[in-house]
Design an enzyme around this catalytic site. Structure first.
Site, PDB file in Angstrom:
ATOM      1  N   LYS A  17      18.343  19.009 -30.911  1.00 19.33           N
ATOM      2  CA  LYS A  17      17.522  18.945 -32.119  1.00 19.33           C
ATOM      3  C   LYS A  17      16.143  18.391 -31.765  1.00 19.33           C
ATOM      4  O   LYS A  17      16.004  17.651 -30.782  1.00 19.33           O
ATOM      5  CB  LYS A  17      18.218  18.112 -33.196  1.00 19.33           C
ATOM      6  N   ASP A  48      11.498  13.819 -33.783  1.00 18.49           N
ATOM      7  CA  ASP A  48      12.520  13.159 -32.985  1.00 18.49           C
ATOM      8  C   ASP A  48      13.441  12.272 -33.807  1.00 18.49           C
ATOM      9  O   ASP A  48      14.645  12.223 -33.554  1.00 18.49           O
ATOM     10  CB  ASP A  48      11.867  12.330 -31.881  1.00 18.49           C
TER      11      ASP A  48
END
Length: 333
Positions: free
Chosen positions: A100, A181
């Site tokens: 991700k 992030d």
């Protein structure tokens, strides 16, 4: 008859690749078959440390995706390279689990999903939170009405980074910033617990290179539920979540993205500890690998726990948040 073991290849050898390889050892029916890196030495080190017997080390990503003994490629490179590296794997006929965020924006993610469909390969974003047993137990309880109707979510994720400007977290050329992030976790949790975001309003503090260091987001969800979400690369925040409902409060302690347990305190009642439905495999990264294996055994091309449409929605939300706060990446055009 036991299904054949899923043979994994890991693309890139940064810290998340080591964490994933370590957790993969806890997953029944999974084996690390190969590692690929731009450095043959780095690939050999990871293969030697965590690989199955005969695990191969490749000195290029192309050699990894061409390895006939690899079924699934775990893409662990910085997110600005995810589309390029996932494309290599999908075109080579491999299934893909991609770290991700899946890509830096929705347009790139749509291209990756289309590639997976075209090549009839499985694709999943490595959003371990959605596969975590404790989070799944909380979501199941909410769906069953056990915890009442959700009204407000407060969730954050932050730490003070002291990395140099060239580090991927702080480099705009590498998609650096708190939102992609860290903010992706509170946003994912908000969708899991409150439903899809209808409105998101954000403010942020940017550094002199336009990298978002601190972001705060207010969200509204179906039925009028709201969220107060934040992420930071400048402060050690609680990294926890509290969901208030009309009958009590659910608390996900640190770290909210893979919590050790949850606490449910009904209004006027005693606090109850909520455990996960099933074991946590390693730190929890193993659970996403196990979900890939389950889906492949069932002939699926996407996971019901991390469906493509949710991944695309969240990237679209982050695109909108970045527009609000003035963050742009080269891939945005």
């Amino acid at each position: 008859m036991q299904p054949a073991a899923v043979r994994w290849g890991i693309l890139a050898t940064g810290s998340i690749a080591h964490s994933f390889a370590r957790d993969l050892r806890e997953v029944r029916g999974a084996a690390l078959a190969a590692v690929g890196s731009r450095s043959a030495e780095s690939a050999a080190e990871l293969a030697r440390s965590y690989g199955a017997e005969g695990c191969r080390a490749h000195g290029s990503y192309q050699a990894l995706v061409a390895d006939p003994d690899v079924d699934v490629v775990y893409v662990a490179s910085p997110h600005v390279f995810h589309l390029e590296h996932a494309r290599m794997a999908l075109v080579a006929g491999k299934h893909v689990l991609c770290e991700k965020p899946l890509t830096v924006n929705r347009a790139e993610a749509e291209e990756m999903v289309a590639l997976a469909v075209r090549h009839d390969r499985f694709l999943m974003e490595a959003m371990w939170t959605a596969c975590h047993p404790v989070v799944r137990a909380v979501v199941a309880g909410l769906d069953a009405g056990r915890f009442g109707t959700p009204r407000q979510l407060h969730a954050d994720f932050g730490f003070a980074t002291h990395q140099p400007p060239g580090h991927r977290l702080l480099d705009p050329a590498l998609g650096g910033g708190a939102l992609l992030d860290l903010g992706v976790y509170p946003l994912t949790l908000a969708e899991l617990l409150l439903g899809p975001v209808e409105t998101a309003v954000a403010v942020a503090s940017l550094d002199d290179r336009g990298v978002d260091r601190d972001v705060a987001i207010a969200t509204r969800h179906p039925g009028g539920a709201v969220g107060a979400l934040s992420c930071s690369l400048t402060a050690d925040t609680p990294t926890s979540a509290a969901l208030s409902t009309d009958t009590g409060v659910l608390h996900l302690p640190t770290p909210l993205h893979h919590p050790p347990y949850a606490l449910w305190t009904p209004s006027g009642g005693e606090t109850e500890r909520i455990e996960g439905d099933g074991p946590v495999l390693g730190t929890g990264l193993g659970n996403e690998a196990a979900e890939v294996g389950r889906c492949l055994a069932d002939g699926l091309r996407e996971s019901p726990l991390v469906p493509h449409d949710r991944t695309l929605r969240l990237l679209g939300q982050m695109d909108g948040i970045r527009r609000q706060v003035g963050v742009r990446y080269p891939a945005d055009g």
